[in-house]
Design an enzyme around this catalytic site. Structure first.
Site, PDB file in Angstrom:
ATOM      1  N   HIS A  99     182.524 179.665  13.791  1.00  0.00           N
ATOM      2  CA  HIS A  99     183.647 178.773  13.455  1.00  0.00           C
ATOM      3  C   HIS A  99     184.890 179.336  14.153  1.00  0.00           C
ATOM      4  O   HIS A  99     185.003 180.558  14.318  1.00  0.00           O
ATOM      5  CB  HIS A  99     184.012 178.807  11.979  1.00  0.00           C
ATOM      6  CG  HIS A  99     182.950 178.468  10.996  1.00  0.00           C
ATOM      7  ND1 HIS A  99     181.996 179.344  10.581  1.00  0.00           N
ATOM      8  CD2 HIS A  99     182.750 177.331  10.279  1.00  0.00           C
ATOM      9  CE1 HIS A  99     181.231 178.770   9.658  1.00  0.00           C
ATOM     10  NE2 HIS A  99     181.661 177.544   9.465  1.00  0.00           N
ATOM     11  N   ASP A 102     186.376 182.260  12.337  1.00  0.00           N
ATOM     12  CA  ASP A 102     185.647 183.536  12.324  1.00  0.00           C
ATOM     13  C   ASP A 102     186.103 184.445  13.445  1.00  0.00           C
ATOM     14  O   ASP A 102     185.968 185.659  13.354  1.00  0.00           O
ATOM     15  CB  ASP A 102     184.134 183.341  12.584  1.00  0.00           C
ATOM     16  CG  ASP A 102     183.491 182.329  11.673  1.00  0.00           C
ATOM     17  OD1 ASP A 102     183.958 182.188  10.540  1.00  0.00           O
ATOM     18  OD2 ASP A 102     182.520 181.676  12.127  1.00  0.00           O
TER      19      ASP A 102
HETATM   20  C1  XLS Z   1     178.169 176.610   4.075  1.00  0.00           C
HETATM   21  C2  XLS Z   1     177.622 176.170   5.339  1.00  0.00           C
HETATM   22  C3  XLS Z   1     178.362 176.673   6.563  1.00  0.00           C
HETATM   23  C4  XLS Z   1     177.975 175.867   7.762  1.00  0.00           C
HETATM   24  C5  XLS Z   1     178.929 175.969   8.902  1.00  0.00           C
HETATM   25  O1  XLS Z   1     177.546 176.508   3.032  1.00  0.00           O
HETATM   26  O2  XLS Z   1     176.280 176.519   5.394  1.00  0.00           O
HETATM   27  O3  XLS Z   1     178.105 178.033   6.748  1.00  0.00           O
HETATM   28  O4  XLS Z   1     176.710 176.199   8.214  1.00  0.00           O
HETATM   29  O5  XLS Z   1     180.191 175.535   8.558  1.00  0.00           O
END
Ligand code: XLS
Ligand code: NI
Ligand code: NI
Length: 433
Positions: A99, A102
């Site tokens: 993301h 991140d």
């Molecule tokens: C959260 C989600 C997130 C997505 C990406 O529960 O799994 O990690 O995979 O935004």
């Protein structure tokens, strides 16, 4: 190397009899399974958020890990990128996912945040070129910052909708630049806490318009990857609009996007929705919507998204069975949307979690391939539906209800129940897992 992972050498395949914990026992990237290298089947990815950005917090307590790259500066973000690629070099997995939030510090303005993202992606581009690690998908974090508390595209404030558009555009741009295989939208706070302040119909309309723009933009910039929606029924919102595969499919049909968007299906989210992982995969495959998977494991008692590393070979085998049966991944892959537990403080824990998970996936894949090659399940399934192969059964599908009803009396039909044979099938599966 940054030195964080000390002297952990790159993990190699050592075979099932090895007692080296820093070795793969089942994941041999070059082993050919159903005509394809294992690495090309699984297309494994490390999730930047869980492995590099997560600090060990839970709702009752803050950071437990002590990683040298934590901090909100570009210097920290660069150190994090170095550590990330050190981890990738140790694991040897082909892909990663991230993301925006991140990988870069939030700026004082949107423009500064975007410049930070671009600068880190320059570093990624160079490292990817050097190491051959590729991007499975990028995504925008539109759920952590307080501005998103009432949603992104579904927010009651149109300026948040605009901000979300800017975030997705920026993330799609870098995903495209880094040759990402997919772009993911997980609707973190696209849902509601209470219906008392929520206009469901309006929010769905906003979400549909937003996604349409995302698809248009993909074509405008010539991004060749797939746009994927990741269903989840709840958490953080009490109710999330992208509840499960069936719900998302209905939403896509409503906005005419079912041929433009596929799904990223997560094990833990399936469990939260009251389904099995293989149910969600099989349904997506039957709708030609299977894009990619977030591989993890949910605690069956907790009722929330525990994001544990996968550790159950029989379940993983049934999941890959559906993936293989659907023809395998194209742009998609296996992203470890999983984090080590908050007491697992050491760099070794991070590495060993992936080693174990990768081996579980390899075993699952091999078992799935063996089941498919044996063909027993498909034969037994075909037998169960064999009646439908008869021409008159097919013709019936085009006949009106009263014509079909008349035939029951004309022929004095008295169909007899047939065993579903579930235990026999379960026994059969257990020969392979
Ligand atoms: C959260 C989600 C997130 C997505 C990406 O529960 O799994 O990690 O995979 O935004
Ligand atoms: Ni999740
Ligand atoms: Ni996920």
């Amino acid at each position: 190397m940054t030195g964080y992972f000390k002297d952990i050498a790159p993990i190699r395949y050592a075979g099932p009899d090895s007692d080296d914990e820093f070795a793969y026992r089942h994941y041999d990237p070059d082993e050919v399974v159903m005509g394809k290298r294992m690495e090309d089947h699984l297309r494994l990815a490390v999730a930047y958020w869980h492995s590099l950005a997560y600090e060990g917090a839970d709702p009752f307590g803050g950071r437990t890990y002590d990683r040298p790259w934590y901090g909100d500066t570009m210097e920290a973000a660069r150190a994090k990128a170095d550590a990330a690629f050190d981890l990738f070099a140790i694991l040897g997995q082909p892909f990663f996912c991230f993301h925006d939030a991140d990988v870069r510090p939030e700026g004082a303005t949107f423009a500064e945040s975007r410049r930070n993202l671009d600068a880190i992606c320059d570093i990624f581009a160079a490292k990817m070129e050097q190491t051959g690690t590729k991007l499975l998908w990028g995504t925008a974090n539109m759920f952590s910052h307080r501005r998103w508390m009432a949603g992104a595209a579904t927010n009651p404030d149109p300026e948040i909708f605009a901000y979300a558009a800017a975030c997705v555009k920026a993330c799609m741009d870098v995903t495209h630049r880094l040759d990402g295989q997919n772009y993911v939208l997980w609707g973190g706070r696209e849902g509601y806490e209470t219906l008392l302040n929520t206009d469901l119909g309006r929010e769905a309309e906003q979400a549909g318009r937003f996604l349409t723009k995302v698809v248009e933009y993909k074509h405008k910039i010539g991004f060749k990857g797939a746009i994927l929606i990741e269903p989840k029924p709840q958490e953080p919102a009490k109710h999330q609009y992208d509840f499960d595969v069936a719900t998302v499919y209905g939403f896509l049909k409503r906005f005419g996007l079912e041929n433009e968007v596929k799904l990223n299906i997560e094990q833990g989210h399936a469990i939260l929705a009251g389904h099995s992982f293989e149910h969600e995969l099989a349904l997506a495959a039957s709708l030609d919507m299977l894009g990619s998977i977030d591989m993890n494991r949910n605690d069956y008692q907790s009722g929330w998204d525990t994001d544990q590393f996968p550790n159950n070979v029989p379940e993983t085998a049934l999941a890959y069975y559906e993936v293989l049966r659907a023809g395998g991944f194209t742009t998609g892959g296996t992203n470890f949307d999983a984090r080590v537990r908050r007491q697992s403080l050491d760099p070794e824990d991070l590495v060993l979690a992936h080693v174990g998970a990768i081996d579980v996936c390899a075993r699952g894949l091999k078992a799935a391939a063996a089941m498919l090659e044996d063909g027993g399940l498909e034969r037994m399934r075909a037998l169960r539906y064999a009646g439908w192969d008869r021409p008159e059964a097919q013709a019936m599908l085009d006949q009106p209800l009263d014509r079909i009803a008349a035939r029951v009396e004309e022929r004095d039909l008295d169909p007899q129940p047939v065993s579903g044979g579930q235990e026999r099938l379960e026994n059969w599966v257990n020969r392979f897992v």
